[in-house]
Design an enzyme around this catalytic site. Sequence first.
Site, short mmCIF file in Angstrom:
data_model
loop_
_atom_site.label_atom_id
_atom_site.label_comp_id
_atom_site.label_asym_id
_atom_site.label_seq_id
_atom_site.Cartn_x
_atom_site.Cartn_y
_atom_site.Cartn_z
N TYR A 63 0.83 -1.21 0.00
CA TYR A 63 0.00 0.00 0.00
C TYR A 63 0.86 1.26 0.00
CZ TYR A 63 -3.55 -3.45 1.36
OH TYR A 63 -4.37 -4.56 1.43
N ARG A 217 -16.09 -2.00 -2.42
CA ARG A 217 -15.29 -0.84 -2.86
C ARG A 217 -16.14 0.42 -2.91
NH1 ARG A 217 -10.28 -2.98 -4.60
NH2 ARG A 217 -10.37 -5.17 -5.18
N PHE A 219 -19.42 0.54 -3.36
CA PHE A 219 -20.65 0.41 -4.17
C PHE A 219 -21.89 0.25 -3.29
CE2 PHE A 219 -23.73 -2.18 -6.56
CZ PHE A 219 -23.95 -1.33 -7.64
N1 LIG Z 1 -5.74 -8.76 0.87
C1 LIG Z 1 -6.01 -8.08 -0.22
O1 LIG Z 1 -5.62 -8.46 -1.33
C2 LIG Z 1 -6.81 -6.82 -0.10
C3 LIG Z 1 -7.36 -6.21 -1.26
C4 LIG Z 1 -8.10 -5.04 -1.11
C5 LIG Z 1 -8.31 -4.50 0.16
N2 LIG Z 1 -7.76 -5.10 1.26
C6 LIG Z 1 -7.95 -4.56 2.63
O2 LIG Z 1 -9.35 -4.36 2.84
C7 LIG Z 1 -9.57 -3.03 3.28
C8 LIG Z 1 -10.95 -2.55 2.88
O3 LIG Z 1 -11.15 -2.66 1.49
P1 LIG Z 1 -11.41 -1.42 0.53
O4 LIG Z 1 -11.07 -0.17 1.24
O5 LIG Z 1 -10.70 -1.73 -0.71
O6 LIG Z 1 -12.95 -1.53 0.20
P2 LIG Z 1 -14.30 -1.25 1.02
O7 LIG Z 1 -14.01 -1.23 2.47
O8 LIG Z 1 -15.29 -2.20 0.48
O9 LIG Z 1 -14.72 0.20 0.49
C9 LIG Z 1 -13.98 1.35 0.69
C10 LIG Z 1 -14.67 2.47 -0.06
O10 LIG Z 1 -15.97 2.68 0.52
C11 LIG Z 1 -16.11 4.04 0.92
N3 LIG Z 1 -16.82 4.03 2.21
C12 LIG Z 1 -16.44 3.48 3.37
N4 LIG Z 1 -17.38 3.62 4.32
C13 LIG Z 1 -18.40 4.29 3.74
C14 LIG Z 1 -19.66 4.73 4.20
N5 LIG Z 1 -20.08 4.47 5.44
N6 LIG Z 1 -20.45 5.42 3.34
C15 LIG Z 1 -20.05 5.69 2.08
N7 LIG Z 1 -18.87 5.27 1.56
C16 LIG Z 1 -18.05 4.57 2.40
C17 LIG Z 1 -14.72 4.58 1.04
O11 LIG Z 1 -14.72 5.96 0.76
P3 LIG Z 1 -14.50 7.07 1.92
O12 LIG Z 1 -13.03 7.15 2.09
O13 LIG Z 1 -15.11 8.29 1.32
O14 LIG Z 1 -15.22 6.60 3.13
C18 LIG Z 1 -13.95 3.79 0.00
O15 LIG Z 1 -14.07 4.41 -1.26
C19 LIG Z 1 -8.39 -2.25 2.68
O16 LIG Z 1 -8.16 -1.03 3.35
C20 LIG Z 1 -7.26 -3.22 2.84
O17 LIG Z 1 -6.76 -3.15 4.17
C21 LIG Z 1 -7.03 -6.27 1.14
#
Ligand SMILES: NC(=O)c1ccc[n+]([C@@H]2O[C@H](COP(=O)([O-])OP(=O)(O)OC[C@H]3O[C@@H](n4cnc5c(N)ncnc54)[C@H](OP(=O)(O)O)[C@@H]3O)[C@@H](O)[C@H]2O)c1
Length: 343
Positions: A63, A217, A219
């Site tokens: 990251y 993500r 959605f």
């Molecule tokens: N192991 C792997 O390969 C892998 C891959 C991807 C991710 N990850 C881990 O998983 C974590 C979470 O995944 P992610 O961040 O990719 O996806 P996510 O948690 O599904 O979604 C994050 C997105 O949602 C928005 N969001 C969050 N809370 C919200 C709310 N209450 N209302 C409206 N929008 C909201 C965020 O924007 P805002 O900033 O505006 O809130 C951001 O754009 C990552 O930080 C990482 O640590 C691991």
Amino acid sequence: MNTTSQFGSHSRRIGPFDLPAIGLGCMNLSHAYGHPPSAAQAERLLLQAVDEGVRLFDTAALYGFGANETLLGRVLKPHRQRIVLCSKGGLAGETFPDGSIRRVIDGRPETLRRHCEESLRRLQTETLDVYYLHRWCKRVPIEDSVGEMSRLVERGLVRAIGLSEVSAATLKKAHAVCPIAAVQSEYSPWSRNVEIGVRAACAEIGAALVAFCPLARGFLTSAPPDPAALVAGDIRLNVPRFEPVHHAVNRGLLSGWAALAAEAGCTPAQLALAWVLSRGEHVLPIPGTTSAAHLRENLDAERVRLPGALLTRIDVLINKGTVSGERYNPATLAEVDTEQFDQ
Ligand SMILES: NC(=O)c1ccc[n+]([C@@H]2O[C@H](COP(=O)([O-])OP(=O)(O)OC[C@H]3O[C@@H](n4cnc5c(N)ncnc54)[C@H](OP(=O)(O)O)[C@@H]3O)[C@@H](O)[C@H]2O)c1
């Protein structure tokens, strides 16, 4: 699991750690979704998370090519004893002879050793609580990669070992070499591949299933991204489900999703997190956010309980027949080891 926990009936375990049910994914404080926040904003968000009771912080060498770990190391150092710090190696930015830094999957023992030592330095800690193999490197037997990770445990550099995006078969092979405490995979109503085998395999061996991208993500929230407004560098530009042809279908799910959330008495994001929590006492979501208000909203999802009839209606609304497009593009799909159907 663990109903006597200090964190209440919804608590979770990873290896030796007793945790609140919802952790924090820190990736998008440095990387992934458009412009990351300023250092000051990211610091405020992390400190708010500590104050609001978040214990599990998830990062990776990948990251920001180390910048995310450096950020967490600096901000969380005073709180190190109160938190469970998780990072990942075997997939990182490597410097090439032309000076460019590129993303490389490499699970060789010597690389994992180096990645772990670099992560410890950036995170300003002597031990990582959970250390994941970010991707199984298909050129290296999984036994060799986790064999090295078990030596990291013996050296006191790591307390528990995890894998990411692996199949049930790979998980079991790895677990035969050393105990695997967690598997991290994409899991949300629109990405259910882990239900083919990994979720059950985790339960069988006593590993946690750490659900990444639990909000699809962004959605499945009240502020779903508009694909036309994504800026260069936003990884959703490479996610088929956000391509216009698929998004045109997928966005048709959102009014039904919002209606189900209203019925459940919660927000759309909370509905997604409550759904993930309903999938097993070993399933632990790590939503990512850059927003103080979203962080609070997400943590409040812990109090939402979904009746069986509503869970059924979620399945009817969002399933592999109603979601259009793959969760990864073909190149990224080729890197993962999960059992694949179309979600
Ligand atoms: N192991 C792997 O390969 C892998 C891959 C991807 C991710 N990850 C881990 O998983 C974590 C979470 O995944 P992610 O961040 O990719 O996806 P996510 O948690 O599904 O979604 C994050 C997105 O949602 C928005 N969001 C969050 N809370 C919200 C709310 N209450 N209302 C409206 N929008 C909201 C965020 O924007 P805002 O900033 O505006 O809130 C951001 O754009 C990552 O930080 C990482 O640590 C691991």
